[in-house]
Design an enzyme around this catalytic site. Sequence first.
Site, PDB file in Angstrom:
ATOM      1  N   CYS A 169      -0.383   2.823  -4.386  1.00  0.00           N
ATOM      2  CA  CYS A 169      -1.148   4.035  -4.674  1.00  0.00           C
ATOM      3  C   CYS A 169      -0.214   5.249  -4.640  1.00  0.00           C
ATOM      4  CB  CYS A 169      -2.262   4.218  -3.649  1.00  0.00           C
ATOM      5  SG  CYS A 169      -3.580   2.986  -3.751  1.00  0.00           S
ATOM      6  N   HIS A 229       0.853  -1.185   0.000  1.00  0.00           N
ATOM      7  CA  HIS A 229       0.000   0.000   0.000  1.00  0.00           C
ATOM      8  C   HIS A 229       0.890   1.238   0.000  1.00  0.00           C
ATOM      9  CE1 HIS A 229      -3.737  -2.181   0.489  1.00  0.00           C
ATOM     10  NE2 HIS A 229      -3.098  -2.972   1.327  1.00  0.00           N
TER      11      HIS A 229
END
Length: 410
Positions: A134, A92
């Site tokens: 991301c 992430h």
Amino acid sequence: MKKGGLKDENIIVFMYDDIANHEENPRPGIIINHPRGEDVYAGVPKDYVGEDVNVGNFFAVLLGNKSALTGGSGKVVDSGPNDHIFVFYSDHGGPGVLGMPTNPYVYANDLVDVLKKKHASGTYKSLVFYLEACESGSIFEGLLPEGLNIYATTASNAEESSWGTYCPGETPSPPLEYDTCLGDLYSVAWMEDSDVKNLRTETLKQQYHLVKRRTSNDNTYQYGSHVMQYGDVKLNEDNVVLYIGSNPANDNSTFIDDNTLPTFSKAVNQRDADLVYFWNKFRKSPEGSSKKLDAQKQLLGVMSHRLHIDNSMELVGKLLFGSQRSLEVLKTVRPAGQPLVDNWNCLKGMVRTFEMNCGSISQYGMKHMRSIANICNAEIKQEVMAEVSAQACVRIPSGPYNSLHRGYSA
């Protein structure tokens, strides 16, 4: 890579290793990353697992610094001036930051500093870095200079999420017993391309364009993200084989400058992938059962945490800048070519201050890193941030929540 001829001694693996034998894995001991895929877990070297997957070990391995290791197999990138290095990092992320299953995060400036040190040591000929996260473009945007013989591609640009794929409800869909997405759009695209192509003839540039097309839904961006490239882009003329080998079974295939792999029917914003999992778990549980109740609590816990983080950050902004200016300041995106923040120590300190008063930002809250960076760019003092975040944050609602091992239990 092993099919491509690389030896285990030249492959170093970091993985938290909590998937294969997790109680909710429908196929114990097995991991798949394609709806009809085979096990991709068996035979993978376990160099750094669990708590040994941390920033210190990752940097030490890159630099070939065995004395700085804490646990693990002891393998490092013990490279020489004629070696080619390939790094694939998947986790992430948020603006300027990459997730780790243990504290602390990987900050962009620290990673680029390590890459600069690696270059200064003269211990590689070229280095290729594939990054799935991301806002992964923000890790190199305005930070990775040319001249280091480093070529980097990222799953997204500096201001957008990456995407999950092979999720429930998609075509193709995971096997019925799975409630989760099986892969990341960018990662699946480059790995599946590597599985079927002759990498002795395919270049990094050709793979980049194929992956970019597939990750963007054939350049429509109806879903998906902008795959980016940074650093010494001319290195993309190298053949992929230099970095990950090539499966001899593909040696007779010729390169076709078109994506022979199918596009995806749809995809899931990476930050919503956990909601997909918890929702499907809730939806499939028998009505009136304890499983249904537990799944409902988990789903509501995740949603409550998201709401808490969003509301807290919004209120911090209003207290600092007033209701009229808050949104403008917090959401400002710097022009391309500029790094996220001027003072990285300020960013790290502000994150710690916010988490001290408001709880862990976790994988979802990483999206607010730009807002915290903009608070630093506005030259707000840390003591002011401490006071304001203490005012803004009420006690986190009771209920367990754990996301990427960075959650809270209040």
